[in-house]
Write a protein that holds these residues in place. Structure first.
Motif, PDB file in Angstrom:
ATOM      1  N   GLY A   1       5.029 -10.936   0.549  1.00  8.27           N
ATOM      2  CA  GLY A   1       3.714 -11.115   0.389  1.00  8.27           C
ATOM      3  C   GLY A   1       3.072 -11.127  -0.970  1.00  8.27           C
ATOM      4  N   PRO A   2       1.604 -11.394  -1.212  1.00  7.15           N
ATOM      5  CA  PRO A   2       1.021 -11.246  -2.672  1.00  7.15           C
ATOM      6  C   PRO A   2       1.208  -9.962  -3.306  1.00  7.15           C
ATOM      7  N   LEU A   3       1.605  -9.926  -4.585  1.00  5.37           N
ATOM      8  CA  LEU A   3       1.808  -8.568  -5.303  1.00  5.37           C
ATOM      9  C   LEU A   3       0.566  -8.043  -5.649  1.00  5.37           C
ATOM     10  N   ILE A   4       0.357  -6.926  -5.528  1.00  7.24           N
ATOM     11  CA  ILE A   4      -0.793  -6.380  -6.079  1.00  7.24           C
ATOM     12  C   ILE A   4      -0.635  -5.346  -6.980  1.00  7.24           C
ATOM     13  N   ASP A   5      -1.599  -4.892  -7.854  1.00 11.02           N
ATOM     14  CA  ASP A   5      -1.203  -3.902  -8.826  1.00 11.02           C
ATOM     15  C   ASP A   5      -0.824  -2.375  -8.080  1.00 11.02           C
ATOM     16  N   PRO A   6       0.005  -1.913  -8.809  1.00 11.58           N
ATOM     17  CA  PRO A   6       0.956  -0.563  -8.353  1.00 11.58           C
ATOM     18  C   PRO A   6      -0.154   0.199  -8.074  1.00 11.58           C
ATOM     19  N   GLU A   7      -1.385   0.501  -9.053  1.00 10.96           N
ATOM     20  CA  GLU A   7      -2.479   1.562  -8.948  1.00 10.96           C
ATOM     21  C   GLU A   7      -3.332   1.188  -7.696  1.00 10.96           C
ATOM     22  N   LEU A   8      -3.469  -0.132  -7.220  1.00 12.89           N
ATOM     23  CA  LEU A   8      -3.919  -0.405  -6.155  1.00 12.89           C
ATOM     24  C   LEU A   8      -3.614  -0.159  -5.163  1.00 12.89           C
ATOM     25  N   ALA A   9      -2.214  -0.439  -4.871  1.00 18.14           N
ATOM     26  CA  ALA A   9      -1.425   0.276  -3.783  1.00 18.14           C
ATOM     27  C   ALA A   9      -1.358   1.649  -3.803  1.00 18.14           C
ATOM     28  N   GLN A  10      -1.282   2.366  -4.707  1.00 18.91           N
ATOM     29  CA  GLN A  10      -1.439   3.858  -4.480  1.00 18.91           C
ATOM     30  C   GLN A  10      -2.869   4.388  -4.038  1.00 18.91           C
ATOM     31  N   ALA A  11      -3.943   3.601  -4.746  1.00 19.18           N
ATOM     32  CA  ALA A  11      -5.241   3.617  -4.192  1.00 19.18           C
ATOM     33  C   ALA A  11      -5.520   3.684  -2.478  1.00 19.18           C
ATOM     34  N   LEU A  12      -4.927   2.450  -2.026  1.00 10.02           N
ATOM     35  CA  LEU A  12      -5.121   2.088  -0.827  1.00 10.02           C
ATOM     36  C   LEU A  12      -4.143   3.374   0.121  1.00 10.02           C
ATOM     37  N   GLY A  13      -2.931   3.560  -0.266  1.00 10.90           N
ATOM     38  CA  GLY A  13      -2.289   4.726   0.682  1.00 10.90           C
ATOM     39  C   GLY A  13      -3.092   6.090   0.673  1.00 10.90           C
ATOM     40  N   ARG A  14      -3.590   6.222  -0.715  1.00 11.81           N
ATOM     41  CA  ARG A  14      -4.558   7.175  -0.864  1.00 11.81           C
ATOM     42  C   ARG A  14      -5.764   7.497   0.389  1.00 11.81           C
ATOM     43  N   SER A  15      -6.420   6.247   0.306  1.00 12.05           N
ATOM     44  CA  SER A  15      -7.393   5.859   1.040  1.00 12.05           C
ATOM     45  C   SER A  15      -7.212   6.214   2.499  1.00 12.05           C
TER      46      SER A  15
END
Length: 76
Positions: free
Chosen positions: A55-69
């Motif tokens: 899939g499309p690569l996203i910023d690792p910090e965005l991935a972390q923010a989504l998981g936390r959300s």
């Protein structure tokens, strides 16, 4: 889950939907539809959320923010 959720990251709004059910404290993998594209987040041994699979690569910090959300929303 159905309802679109929003997150703001780096002054940019992103819309996402959670496609994983059920979600509880033991959930370690999330399938998320982010801006219309499917991504998979997985919790590593340290408890950080990282992007897995294709899939499309996203910023690792965005991935972390989504998981936390998601974790906060569902009290994981």
């Amino acid at each position: 889950m159905g309802l679109p959720l929003r997150i703001t990251y780096n002054d940019t709004d992103h819309v996402y939907q959670i496609n994983t059910t059920p979600i509880n404290k033991a959930t370690t993998e999330l399938e998320i539809l982010l801006n219309g594209e499917k991504i998979i987040l997985q919790k590593d041994a340290r408890g950080a959320w990282i992007q897995m699979g294709e899939g499309p690569l996203i910023d690792p910090e965005l991935a972390q923010a989504l998981g936390r959300s998601v974790s906060l929303r569902f009290r994981m």
